[in-house]
Design a protein around this motif. Structure first.
Motif: not given
Length: 142
Positions: A106, A110, A113, A125, A127-128, A131-132
């Motif tokens: 995961d 990210q 990305n 971004d 944020g993800p 979180s990961a």
């Protein structure tokens, strides 16, 4: 004297008892050493995972700073992404845990990305990604 008495008093009897004791000790060590090696190995993997999770957190922070200061140092974002990829490669190679493998995959997605956004000259971004990275830390620190 009976032959049994001679056998009991024989000097040959003593080495047999030492050999039996030695054999029992070796057998006990043969059982205990693999168990201790496994537990040490597990402890070393857990410590390595935790250390790598700390490095990942540091590199995520550095990436955030690099993205915020891209005008001052355009290369810093690429370097922070490379550091993250190196950490993930190291963590992925040493992972035999399904939860950790999932968290690493995961986080790798990210990172990819963010890399795509940076390559397209867009503000990523984060944020993800954050979180990961938190999920990897959670799995590593249990």
């Amino acid at each position: 004297m009976s032959p049994l008495t001679l056998l009991e008093d024989s000097p040959m009897q003593q080495p047999l008892s030492i050999n039996r004791t030695t054999a029992l000790a070796v057998a006990a060590l043969a059982l205990v050493l693999p168990l201790s090696a496994v537990s040490c190995s597990a402890a070393e993997k857990a410590l390595s995972c935790a250390n790598t999770a700390v490095q990942i957190s540091t590199h995520v922070t550095q990436l955030g700073e690099a993205v915020n200061n891209v005008d001052q140092d355009p290369n810093a974002t690429g370097q922070a992404l490379q550091n993250l990829k190196g950490d993930l490669d190291k963590l992925g190679r040493n992972s035999g845990d399904a939860d950790l493998s999932k968290a690493v995959t995961d986080l790798q997605n990210q990172v990819d990305n963010v890399q795509k956004a940076v390559d397209a000259n867009q503000a990523p971004d984060l944020g993800p990604l954050v979180s990961a990275a938190g999920r990897v830390s959670k799995v590593c620190t249990g």
